[in-house]
Design an enzyme around this catalytic site. Structure first.
Site, PDB file in Angstrom:
ATOM      1  N   GLU A 269       0.920  -1.078   0.131  1.00 45.10           N
ATOM      2  CA  GLU A 269      -0.034   0.080   0.203  1.00 45.10           C
ATOM      3  C   GLU A 269       0.917   1.323   0.058  1.00 45.10           C
ATOM      4  O   GLU A 269       1.413   1.576   0.949  1.00 45.10           O
ATOM      5  CB  GLU A 269      -0.988   0.031   1.255  1.00 45.10           C
TER       6      GLU A 269
ATOM      7  N   CYS B 179      -2.203   9.158   2.933  1.00 46.85           N
ATOM      8  CA  CYS B 179      -1.971   8.668   1.613  1.00 46.85           C
ATOM      9  C   CYS B 179      -3.149   9.043   0.597  1.00 46.85           C
ATOM     10  O   CYS B 179      -2.989   9.342  -0.703  1.00 46.85           O
ATOM     11  CB  CYS B 179      -1.814   7.052   1.476  1.00 46.85           C
TER      12      CYS B 179
HETATM   13  P1  NAP Z   1       8.490   4.896   4.330  1.00 44.01           P
HETATM   14  O1  NAP Z   1       9.456   5.860   4.565  1.00 44.01           O
HETATM   15  O2  NAP Z   1       8.307   4.191   3.193  1.00 44.01           O
HETATM   16  O3  NAP Z   1       8.443   4.089   5.726  1.00 44.01           O
HETATM   17  C1  NAP Z   1       7.545   3.057   5.843  1.00 44.01           C
HETATM   18  C2  NAP Z   1       8.051   2.050   6.858  1.00 44.01           C
HETATM   19  O4  NAP Z   1       8.961   1.133   5.917  1.00 44.01           O
HETATM   20  C3  NAP Z   1       8.736   2.498   8.113  1.00 44.01           C
HETATM   21  O5  NAP Z   1       8.327   1.399   9.073  1.00 44.01           O
HETATM   22  C4  NAP Z   1      10.207   2.288   7.558  1.00 44.01           C
HETATM   23  O6  NAP Z   1      11.061   2.372   8.846  1.00 44.01           O
HETATM   24  C5  NAP Z   1       9.982   1.221   6.722  1.00 44.01           C
HETATM   25  N1  NAP Z   1      11.475   1.209   5.995  1.00 44.01           N
HETATM   26  C6  NAP Z   1      12.418   2.174   5.535  1.00 44.01           C
HETATM   27  N2  NAP Z   1      13.058   1.545   4.575  1.00 44.01           N
HETATM   28  C7  NAP Z   1      12.763   0.038   4.568  1.00 44.01           C
HETATM   29  C8  NAP Z   1      13.486  -1.047   3.849  1.00 44.01           C
HETATM   30  N3  NAP Z   1      14.437  -0.605   3.079  1.00 44.01           N
HETATM   31  N4  NAP Z   1      12.967  -2.236   3.882  1.00 44.01           N
HETATM   32  C9  NAP Z   1      11.706  -2.217   4.722  1.00 44.01           C
HETATM   33  N5  NAP Z   1      11.026  -1.350   5.332  1.00 44.01           N
HETATM   34  C10 NAP Z   1      11.529  -0.237   5.430  1.00 44.01           C
HETATM   35  O7  NAP Z   1       7.154   5.763   4.657  1.00 44.01           O
HETATM   36  P2  NAP Z   1       6.812   6.855   5.615  1.00 44.01           P
HETATM   37  O8  NAP Z   1       7.356   8.132   5.448  1.00 44.01           O
HETATM   38  O9  NAP Z   1       6.784   6.363   7.041  1.00 44.01           O
HETATM   39  O10 NAP Z   1       4.977   7.199   5.169  1.00 44.01           O
HETATM   40  C11 NAP Z   1       4.570   7.853   4.302  1.00 44.01           C
HETATM   41  C12 NAP Z   1       4.238   7.036   3.088  1.00 44.01           C
HETATM   42  O11 NAP Z   1       3.438   6.273   3.354  1.00 44.01           O
HETATM   43  C13 NAP Z   1       3.762   8.116   2.073  1.00 44.01           C
HETATM   44  O12 NAP Z   1       4.333   7.970   1.026  1.00 44.01           O
HETATM   45  C14 NAP Z   1       2.079   7.744   2.211  1.00 44.01           C
HETATM   46  O13 NAP Z   1       1.561   8.035   0.766  1.00 44.01           O
HETATM   47  C15 NAP Z   1       2.297   6.280   2.382  1.00 44.01           C
HETATM   48  N6  NAP Z   1       0.996   5.625   3.197  1.00 44.01           N
HETATM   49  C16 NAP Z   1       0.322   4.932   2.210  1.00 44.01           C
HETATM   50  C17 NAP Z   1      -0.702   4.286   2.607  1.00 44.01           C
HETATM   51  C18 NAP Z   1      -1.622   3.398   1.636  1.00 44.01           C
HETATM   52  O14 NAP Z   1      -2.622   2.577   2.232  1.00 44.01           O
HETATM   53  N7  NAP Z   1      -1.595   3.334   0.286  1.00 44.01           N
HETATM   54  C19 NAP Z   1      -1.329   4.582   4.016  1.00 44.01           C
HETATM   55  C20 NAP Z   1      -0.639   5.438   4.683  1.00 44.01           C
HETATM   56  C21 NAP Z   1       0.596   6.062   4.155  1.00 44.01           C
HETATM   57  P3  NAP Z   1      11.713   3.287   9.547  1.00 44.01           P
HETATM   58  O15 NAP Z   1      10.504   4.029  10.366  1.00 44.01           O
HETATM   59  O16 NAP Z   1      12.604   2.552  10.359  1.00 44.01           O
HETATM   60  O17 NAP Z   1      12.334   4.061   8.324  1.00 44.01           O
END
Ligand code: NAP
Length: 470
Positions: A244, A278
């Site tokens: 997602e 999102c």
């Molecule tokens: P993110 O930077 O992609 O982080 C999401 C999660 O992934 C965090 O727990 C992060 O851990 C982890 N992560 C980071 N690097 C990773 C890797 N190499 N392998 C596996 N996991 C890893 O996203 P965010 O900034 O927290 O959230 C915002 C984003 O989420 C936006 O783009 C938003 O649109 C999206 N979002 C999508 C939905 C949907 O349902 N489509 C819903 C909500 C949010 P760390 O915290 O340790 O870096």
């Protein structure tokens, strides 16, 4: 507040610590004892040993008790989310209401057997037998969640996994782990056997990437950015991945729209949750003939979204997640201004506070329009007609959700048919849904595998087919 990661229900006794700061005040909210590689290995081992015999009633009872406990502690949880995320209390109370729904629906799903029955004497190749389906939990699943809904993103993974009877290892965002850990404690208190849930934060290669890579983890459900999500298939190899990812959702305002409804939806969609959803409205595509009447209404509405101390109950827009995020938003806004965009209201920041901002005359090639901006900015773009609005809405790598404001059924149905995204909401914000309805995007926003409690229970289980000669 000092918390530790949970390994199969037990808090870790040692590890490096992670300090979590309030994005508004800068004060330390809490410290977390983090996990290391051996803890991730141990969590997988414990998950594989978790009890396989929790009855539907037991799963239902745990989820329902957790719902009652969360309802009793609504205010404490709301204040914790506000403190670690900077989201205002008004939003965090709302978020908990949504999580209560998730727990309610998951408890209901725990009781429901969606097995099917097929007659087998329906073809010359058939036999006088019956075919049935039943659902098995997977052996071990992992969930990785983002910061923007510190509780609800977590509930949307944990509750369906438990309803399915699947042991889960959760890796919450390092920016907001306190809420996830408090929620895990609440689940254990509600009777959840420890091995059914571990909650780990730690260095990405030692926790998140290890979970994605390990072949014993059969399902990985990831919610987060496109940049990270798109890296996961190469790491995961042969396993079920539910992705997602980000969005760039349009609100299309057609020529016949009720302009007050349109202004309300544009403001709600753009500014709620500090614009960090999102499915936030990221582009407002307005028919050129009504744009001059719509824009002042949106500016007037924006004045209602008071920006400030997230802990003040009157605040409607708290901070974004941290100051670097606010600085990044400002950079994207400035680029748009250099390209000719005009800021009508807002456009200033203080620390991690970013004012609700309305921008017009935004060129279509601007980064503010083409990329996901995760903050309270409402960019308005004029469109020529329905076809132009649909083409512009689709002209993005993303395909999460959309909203359309119109009173014409034929135009509404044309949008449902031609918009390339996971959801089309007519006279609603793109983010509208119930917690059990299917949700999820296509294109860069996801692989078309839906979540929402009912679909997520399916993602955390596998269908077994069996047949009997009677
Ligand atoms: P993110 O930077 O992609 O982080 C999401 C999660 O992934 C965090 O727990 C992060 O851990 C982890 N992560 C980071 N690097 C990773 C890797 N190499 N392998 C596996 N996991 C890893 O996203 P965010 O900034 O927290 O959230 C915002 C984003 O989420 C936006 O783009 C938003 O649109 C999206 N979002 C999508 C939905 C949907 O349902 N489509 C819903 C909500 C949010 P760390 O915290 O340790 O870096």
């Amino acid at each position: 507040m000092n918390l530790a990661c949970y390994l199969a229900g037990q808090p870790l006794a040692a590890g490096r610590t992670l300090a979590i700061r309030n994005p508004y005040s800068g004060e330390t909210v809490g410290q977390v004892l983090m996990a290391a590689k051996p803890d991730t290995e141990a969590a997988i081992h414990h998950a594989l040993q978790a009890p396989r015999n929790l009855s539907r009633l037991e799963r239902h009872t745990i989820l329902d008790r957790a719902r009652q406990l969360l309802a009793d502690r609504l205010e404490t949880f709301a204040q914790l989310i506000t403190a670690e995320s900077g989201l205002c209390l008004r939003e965090t109370r709302y978020e908990i209401g949504r999580s209560l729904d998730v727990l309610r629906f998951a408890a209901m799903e725990a009781l429901r057997d969606d097995g099917q029955t097929f007659a087998a004497d329906v073809s010359p190749n058939g036999r006088p037998r019956k075919i049935f389906t039943t659902r098995d939990p997977v052996a071990c699943a992992a969930a990785i969640t983002p910061f923007n809904h510190p509780l609800n993103q977590v509930t949307h993974k944990v509750a369906p996994a438990l309803a399915a009877g699947t042991p889960l290892i959760l890796k919450p965002s390092e920016k907001t782990p306190l809420t996830a850990l408090r929620f895990a404690a609440l689940l254990y208190e509600a009777g959840l056997p420890g091995p059914m849930l571990s909650v780990l934060v730690g260095p990405t290669p030692d926790v998140a990437e290890l979970l994605v890579k390990d072949p014993r983890v059969e399902v990985v459900c990831f919610t987060g950015s496109v940049a990270v999500g798109k890296r996961l298939p190469a790491l995961a190899g042969y396993k079920r991945l539910v992705l997602e990812l980000g969005g760039n959702d349009p609100l299309i305002v057609l020529e016949d729209a009720d302009l007050d409804v349109a202004a309300h939806l544009a403001a709600e969609g753009s500014f709620r949750n500090s614009g960090q959803r999102c499915t936030a409205v990221k582009r407002i595509l307005v028919h050129t003939r009504i744009a001059d009447a719509f824009i002042p209404r949106l500016v007037a509405k924006t004045a209602e979204y008071r920006c400030g101390n997230p802990a003040d109950p009157e605040t409607r827009v708290g901070t974004v997640i941290d100051e670097p995020a606010a600085i990044q938003l400002m950079a994207v806004l400035h680029e748009a201004i250099i390209d000719g965009a005009r800021v009508l209201t807002g456009g200033k920041r203080r620390g991690a506070l970013f004012e609700p901002t309305v921008v017009t005359e935004v060129p279509r090639h601007s980064r503010l329009i083409r990329e996901e901006t995760f903050g309270p900015i409402a960019p308005v773009v004029r469109t020529d007609d329905l076809d132009d609005a649909i083409a512009l809405a689709n002209d993005t790598p993303y395909g999460l959700s959309s909203g359309v404001v119109t009173q014409r059924l034929d135009h509404a149905l044309a949008c449902v048919k031609h918009l390339r995204c996971g959801t089309v909401n007519i006279n609603e914000v793109p983010g509208f849904r119930t917690e059990n309805s299917p949700f999820g995007g296509i294109k860069d926003s996801g692989l078309g595998i839906k979540e929402g409690v009912i679909e997520a229970v399916r993602n955390f289980s596998t269908v077994k087919t069996f047949s009997l000669p009677w």
